[in-house]
Design an enzyme around this catalytic site. Structure first.
Site, PDB file in Angstrom:
ATOM      1  CG  ASP A 288      -1.507   1.221   1.606  1.00  0.00           C
ATOM      2  OD1 ASP A 288      -2.557   1.619   0.489  1.00  0.00           O
ATOM      3  OD2 ASP A 288      -1.271   1.780   2.758  1.00  0.00           O
ATOM      4  CG  MET A 289       1.263   3.340  -3.458  1.00  0.00           C
ATOM      5  SD  MET A 289       1.282   4.696  -4.582  1.00  0.00           S
ATOM      6  CE  MET A 289       2.883   5.761  -4.372  1.00  0.00           C
ATOM      7  CG  ASP A 290      -1.382   7.558   0.225  1.00  0.00           C
ATOM      8  OD1 ASP A 290      -0.442   8.762  -0.134  1.00  0.00           O
ATOM      9  OD2 ASP A 290      -2.061   7.802  -0.750  1.00  0.00           O
TER      10      ASP A 290
ATOM     11  CB  THR B 102      -2.095   2.592  -4.805  1.00  0.00           C
ATOM     12  OG1 THR B 102      -2.887   3.693  -4.354  1.00  0.00           O
ATOM     13  CG2 THR B 102      -2.545   2.301  -6.029  1.00  0.00           C
ATOM     14  N   GLY B 103      -5.280   2.428  -4.266  1.00  0.00           N
ATOM     15  CA  GLY B 103      -6.987   3.227  -4.109  1.00  0.00           C
ATOM     16  C   GLY B 103      -6.883   3.923  -4.298  1.00  0.00           C
TER      17      GLY B 103
ATOM     18  CE  LYS C 244      -4.935  -0.821  -1.608  1.00  0.00           C
ATOM     19  NZ  LYS C 244      -4.344  -0.301  -0.660  1.00  0.00           N
TER      20      LYS C 244
ATOM     21  CG  ASP D 119      -2.384   2.373   6.349  1.00  0.00           C
ATOM     22  OD1 ASP D 119      -2.553   3.791   6.739  1.00  0.00           O
ATOM     23  OD2 ASP D 119      -2.221   2.441   5.308  1.00  0.00           O
TER      24      ASP D 119
ATOM     25  CG  ASN E  42      -7.608   1.000   1.179  1.00  0.00           C
ATOM     26  OD1 ASN E  42      -6.939   1.270   2.507  1.00  0.00           O
ATOM     27  ND2 ASN E  42      -7.125   1.935   0.119  1.00  0.00           N
TER      28      ASN E  42
END
Length: 269
Positions: free
Chosen positions: A8-10, A42-43, A195, A218, A221
């Site tokens: 995941d990114m953010d 990612t979203g 995901k 985190d 999602n």
């Protein structure tokens, strides 16, 4: 041996200033050098992650990305689609009516025109700025029922969105995958899209077993892919519900948590 890593990114890969640490870059490259496929999950749309794909050397012939929370899985260089699971214009109309009743703002990603909204609001602007994409204001009632929508989002101040979520009818959760990616973003996907499904479909495409997969996240999602993976890793800063289902809790996004776990489980350092 782990063969696929989905990150995941953010709040996970990215620090609060939206940068990737040098230690994390080196750990990801070292994993890739060992033959591990490392992907961003990612979203965001792919346009919103291009700078990071370039920065992380993920634009090769055999590099992939999971965008829109797993609704779209594709090669990063050629844009060849591995899997696509979308919604329809009829879903847009249903959720727009519901958002009106709940008093929250809404926007969506349309296959034809990207980010669309009936009214440009604060968090639609945030979405556009994060992903470096334009916003198209459009009357949703002019969109036909059979158009492909990648994802639909209710977006508003946390103190507005929170009570609205409490009032969502049960049928919404039967019809869609519903994930909260930030306190101000509530995302609606095809009921088959998340995901975890995206990681599963990519793994099957690559001939990789479930137990050979590590996922990092985190937020809400990320839960599906953390549950799916052989090793699901939650960040120290993750939501409590993510930590509860994770196999391992690493350091925070500010303290190189992704690098810590890659070094431990893949690089053995």
């Amino acid at each position: 041996m782990y063969k696929l890593v989905a990150i995941d990114m953010d709040g996970t890969l990215l620090r609060e200033d939206k940068s990737v640490s040098e230690r994390t870059k080196k750990a990801i490259q070292a994993a890739k050098d060992k033959g591990v496929t490392v992907v961003l999950a990612t979203g965001r749309p792919i346009e919103g992650v291009l700078r990071y794909l370039e920065e992380l050397n993920m634009l090769g012939e055999e590099d992939y990305v999971l965008s829109y929370n797993g609704s779209l899985v594709q090669k990063t260089k050629t844009k060849e689609i591995v899997s696509k699971v979308t919604l329809k214009g009829s879903d847009l109309h249903y959720l727009k009516d519901l958002s009106d009743k709940l008093g929250v703002n809404i926007h969506a990603f349309w296959e034809k025109k990207g980010l669309i909204t009936p009214k440009n609001s604060k968090y639609t602007k945030v979405e556009a700025e994060i992903n470096n994409i334009k916003v198209t204001e459009i009357d949703f009632s002019t969109i036909s029922n059979d158009e492909n929508m990648i994802k639909i989002m209710m977006i508003d101040e946390p103190e507005v969105l929170g009570p609205a979520i409490e009032k969502l009818p049960k049928e919404v959760y039967d019809k869609y995958t519903v994930v909260k990616s930030t306190p101000y973003f509530l995302e609606f996907l095809n009921s088959s899209a998340n995901k975890g499904t995206g990681v599963e479909l990519l793994a099957k495409h690559l001939g990789i077993k479930r137990e050979e997969i590590i996922t990092f996240g985190d937020a809400g999602n990320d839960i599906h892919m953390i549950e799916y993976a052989g090793l699901g890793v939650a960040m120290e800063n993750a939501f409590d519900e993510v930590k509860e289902i994770a196999d391992y809790i690493t350091d925070s996004n500010e303290n190189d948590g992704v690098a810590t776990a890659i070094e431990k489980f893949i690089l053995n350092v």
